[in-house]
Design an enzyme around this catalytic site. Sequence first.
Site, PDB file in Angstrom:
ATOM      1  N   HIS A   1      30.023  39.936  39.357  1.00  0.00           N
ATOM      2  CA  HIS A   1      30.630  38.995  39.651  1.00  0.00           C
ATOM      3  C   HIS A   1      30.644  37.618  40.021  1.00  0.00           C
ATOM      4  CE1 HIS A   1      30.485  37.198  45.108  1.00  0.00           C
ATOM      5  NE2 HIS A   1      29.973  36.017  44.003  1.00  0.00           N
TER       6      HIS A   1
ATOM      7  N   SER B   1      34.873  34.523  45.226  1.00  0.00           N
ATOM      8  CA  SER B   1      33.224  34.185  46.676  1.00  0.00           C
ATOM      9  C   SER B   1      33.662  33.297  47.581  1.00  0.00           C
ATOM     10  CB  SER B   1      32.732  33.813  45.348  1.00  0.00           C
ATOM     11  OG  SER B   1      31.202  34.024  45.649  1.00  0.00           O
TER      12      SER B   1
ATOM     13  N   ASP C   1      29.140  44.055  42.147  1.00  0.00           N
ATOM     14  CA  ASP C   1      29.015  43.345  43.018  1.00  0.00           C
ATOM     15  C   ASP C   1      27.966  43.891  44.527  1.00  0.00           C
ATOM     16  OD1 ASP C   1      29.758  41.048  44.248  1.00  0.00           O
ATOM     17  OD2 ASP C   1      31.625  40.478  43.979  1.00  0.00           O
TER      18      ASP C   1
END
Length: 324
Positions: free
Chosen positions: A287, A162, A257
Amino acid sequence: MSTDVLPLLTEPMREVLRIQSRQNVGSTRETTPAEQRRQYAAERAYWNEGGPTMAETVDDLVAGPHGPLTVRWHRPEGAVRSVIVFIHGGGFVVGGLDTHDRIMRALAADSGAVVVGVDYSLSPEAKFPQAVHECAAAARHVAERAHEHGVAEGAISLAGDSGGASLALAATLLLRDQGGPEVESLLLYYGMYGLVDSRSRRRLGNEWDGLTPSDLEFYLKAYTSGSQDLADPYLDCLGADLSFGLPPTYLLAATLDPLLDDTLALMDALEEYGVPHQLRLVDGVLHGFLHYSRLLPEAVEALAEGAAFHRSVVAGRQPATAHH
């Protein structure tokens, strides 16, 4: 109108959401940064239980450009040939060495590499590009100290999830631009690389993954000092010169995502410039799914596949471009 992702999730992913809802740690946005971090750490504690056991885990201090940084060395069982510097996610605002500890241990066990987590400074207290420079400084430190852990001096790879994937790519570009050390491989898990709008952002992002448009705006506002930062090549990495100096790269993305298109755009650039890479697209998960390897087979498989990619690079067998 955004897509209703709940009917598209795997049953294990739904069970993750049920467990998360029972934890009831509260909102992570409408409080102080310190409380956001406490809530995030409480939420992640359950998911970090168990997992691989390391031969050695040592915390160390690094002289960073804005003061000392903590790094955590995870050494797996058996002989080691490489080091992976892991940069944790959390929207640049939350997260740390403990919240991502199981991910790091799994990566170490699967890859046979020493994995070193970086406890960089968080936002909004630290603004861009401080974390990028801190991660690059930590990578230099690890490269210099790798021989103390049985690894050839100067041989490092970078990984991140991320926001940490964004920092890993940015730090790789910064090291390239400042004369090294060279990065052997990159493992980038569902990062944000510079898109400000995309199909996936319009169609996806919801309360379940904490990446609604307002969430993304919140994280970027906390991380940056103004709109000029959004065009900086160490934040808008897709706007950087990617035509040279990038190592073989493993890309992981989830089809549900909102950041999916960032990964696909980066893959397009790697293809254009002939950078060896491998893309893994995972259906039915949200995600941040690597956190849930305690329950999700997709997380276990993705961590193992990225580790195998890294091992093949270290062994000198550059993997052919592959799509899944």
